[in-house]
Design a protein around this motif. Structure first.
Motif, PDB file in Angstrom:
ATOM      1  N   LEU B 235     -56.163 -26.210 -17.436  1.00  0.00           N
ATOM      2  CA  LEU B 235     -57.597 -25.923 -17.301  1.00  0.00           C
ATOM      3  C   LEU B 235     -57.896 -24.620 -16.539  1.00  0.00           C
ATOM      4  CD1 LEU B 235     -59.356 -29.353 -16.698  1.00  0.00           C
ATOM      5  CD2 LEU B 235     -59.613 -27.804 -18.635  1.00  0.00           C
ATOM      6  N   LEU B 238     -58.319 -21.544 -18.552  1.00  0.00           N
ATOM      7  CA  LEU B 238     -59.536 -21.389 -19.361  1.00  0.00           C
ATOM      8  C   LEU B 238     -60.549 -20.475 -18.680  1.00  0.00           C
ATOM      9  CD1 LEU B 238     -60.468 -24.869 -20.856  1.00  0.00           C
ATOM     10  CD2 LEU B 238     -59.758 -22.794 -22.045  1.00  0.00           C
ATOM     11  N   TRP B 241     -61.638 -16.814 -19.705  1.00  0.00           N
ATOM     12  CA  TRP B 241     -62.672 -16.373 -20.648  1.00  0.00           C
ATOM     13  C   TRP B 241     -63.782 -15.617 -19.934  1.00  0.00           C
ATOM     14  CZ3 TRP B 241     -67.816 -17.214 -20.259  1.00  0.00           C
ATOM     15  CH2 TRP B 241     -68.248 -18.286 -19.446  1.00  0.00           C
TER      16      TRP B 241
END
Lengths: 271, 262
Positions: B235, B238, B241
């Protein structure tokens, strides 16, 4: 070849009156004023020329240099230097130019000048052999032997300016921009610097564009003079077009400015 | 790309050599960094003297969390200092010089400043993390160690992204950027507690808008063994981004650049 055609540049400047009340009001409602730095400038400079850009403070000289060197986008008009559009082909174009700002440094303040030069080698990807050759040559010509191992902060202004110029020539640029290179220098440094720039232009055929307020720079260096005032081109000719019998060049220059409607007395400093 | 990396290393070397010119100043700043944030730790300790457990987290859990966030923040401040102090770079006209060089602007801004003295704060973070690891009985396995590294990596990237956003805004206004500190310094302050203690809505905001929770709350509960699932270790990655819109904003800002001074 450097070519500017009808170049216009406007700055947006926040304005407010003096005082705390006005400052507070400006927090919420900002008033902007548009300042025309260049209103339609056109000229062409051939390879190997040496040209002086003249004009009072705030006339648009620095803006012109910044557009020609790719720092600023013009609002409209066409700019082309050596086949590049400076502000669009920044990455490729900047390899071909060197820029010296007399009032700012490109050297790292706290490390020896030689270290800054080595960083420039990596920035411009200069092959080691070329770098060594250029560094040795510039060290010789600008007499940097004694000062190359000194941190930039401990140099005198004259010494620093010599290093600045060497730094902008390490990658053998085809065009050299000098923005007020002699500002604040003593007589010895000024003469040495002029001689160096003159030789550079004559022997290496480097195109040199300089801005200055020192008329002796202009007399010593450039045949061609481009004068800018209030964002307009006032004169594209030689120093003889300004000179008048029995006057110093500075006096003639002031007269020249006065001849143009409202030129002196209310100059505006521009960003 | 390879050249870019070499150039970046060269920039760092020069920055460190510059900092070493002022040795006593460097060590004092570092010491100051180390001590000044100790108050953060005291705040946490006092709080837990009144409430032994907050939403299922003990004092040691929170110290672990606090240490990780401190590390993320100090690493980003260390290597993205150029973006952190970007307003100054623009004001002094140094950005002109960046544009005059045949190199990527972003690489040059990263290289412009490397703040080694933030190592003081980093050490503090490491100490808190170490204390947490020793005091909490965590069953460490490969996935949990990977999660920890991903948290530090992802979190550093997230704070770096926030610095880049603030730098991008400098192109439009040079004043009034203080509000951005809510997202950087503020996040460091709030980030000492697992984010779910502030409520569901806040947690949601910190998951989708600015993904703090991805580098803090979710991987933390995985490490502490409160949740299980093979997605948790990844996680934090992520949050990368977030760098995309940050860099886009910066690039957009470059076009608005007006330069300064003569």
């Amino acid at each position: 070849m450097i070519h500017m055609e009808n170049v216009v540049k406007t700055y947006k400047v926040a304005r407010r009156n003096a005082g705390a009340k006005a400052a507070f009001r400006a927090l919420f409602r900002r008033e902007y004023e548009l300042i025309r730095a260049l209103s339609g400038i056109s000229f062409t400079i051939e390879d190997g020329e040496m040209v002086a850009l003249l004009g009072p403070n705030g006339a648009g000289k620095s803006t012109t240099i910044k557009i020609l060197s790719g720092i600023l986008y013009p609002d409209s008009g066409r700019v082309e230097c050596n086949g590049f559009v400076p502000y669009k082909d920044r990455m490729r174009y900047t390899r071909e130019i060197g820029v010296v700002f007399g009032q700012r440094s490109q050297l790292f303040w706290d490390v020896p000048v030689a270290d800054s030069f080595e960083l420039l080698r990596d920035i411009y990807d200069i092959p080691e052999a070329d770098f060594r050759k250029n560094e040795a040559e510039l060290t010789e010509l600008l007499q940097l032997q004694e000062i190359l191992r000194t941190p930039a902060r401990q140099l005198s202004l004259g010494q620093r300016m010599r290093c600045e110029i060497a730094g902008s020539l390490l990658h053998s640029p085809k065009i050299l921009f000098l923005d007020e290179p002699t500002i604040g220098l003593d007589a010895v440094s000024k003469l040495a610097l002029r001689q160096f720039v003159k030789n550079l232009n004559e022997e290496k055929k480097t195109t040199v564009i300089l801005t200055t307020h020192d008329m002796q720079d202009v007399e010593a260096l450039s045949k061609r003079v481009i004068m800018i005032g209030k964002g307009k081109l006032l004169l594209d000719g030689t120093i003889d077009d300004i000179r008048k019998e029995g006057e110093s060049l500075d006096e003639s220059l002031v007269e020249f400015y006065e001849g143009i409607d409202g030129m002196t007395g209310k100059e505006e400093e521009q960003p | 790309m390879r050249h870019g990396f070499r150039l970046y290393r060269h920039y760092i070397a020069i920055n460190i050599r510059s900092a070493m010119q002022y040795k006593s100043s460097f060590f004092l700043t570092m010491l100051g960094q180390l001590l000044s944030t100790v108050s953060t730790l005291f705040g946490v300790v006092f709080m837990f003297q009144r409430f032994p457990v907050v939403k299922g987290f003990t004092l040691n859990d929170v110290i672990l969390c606090c240490g990780i966030v401190q590390m993320q923040f100090s690493l980003s401040e260390m290597w993205a200092r150029g973006f952190d102090s970007f307003a100054q770079i623009v004001r002094k006209g140094e950005y002109d010089r960046v544009l005059l060089r045949p190199r990527n602007e972003i690489l040059q801004v990263f290289g412009a400043k490397f703040e080694l003295s933030r190592i003081g704060r980093l050490i503090q973070g490491i100490l808190m993390l170490a204390y947490g690891i020793v005091r909490i009985r965590i069953r460490w396995d490969f996935m949990k160690i990977l999660t920890l590294f991903n948290m530090i990596f992802g979190g550093t990237a997230l704070f770096t992204g926030l610095c880049i956003v603030r730098a991008g805004l400098c192109f439009f206004t040079l004043e009034g950027l203080e509000f951005m500190n809510i997202f950087t310094d503020g996040a460091r302050e709030h980030g000492k507690y697992p984010l779910n203690i502030y409520g569901e809505k806040f947690l949601l905001f910190c998951t989708v808008a600015i993904p703090y929770a991805l580098v803090q709350y979710y991987p933390l509960i995985y490490i502490l063994g409160q949740r299980d699932g093979c997605g948790y270790p990844f996680l934090p990655l992520l949050s990368l981004w977030f760098l995309i819109p940050s860099l886009a904003l910066f690039r957009f800002g470059v076009r608005h650049y007006q330069s300064s001074g003569s």
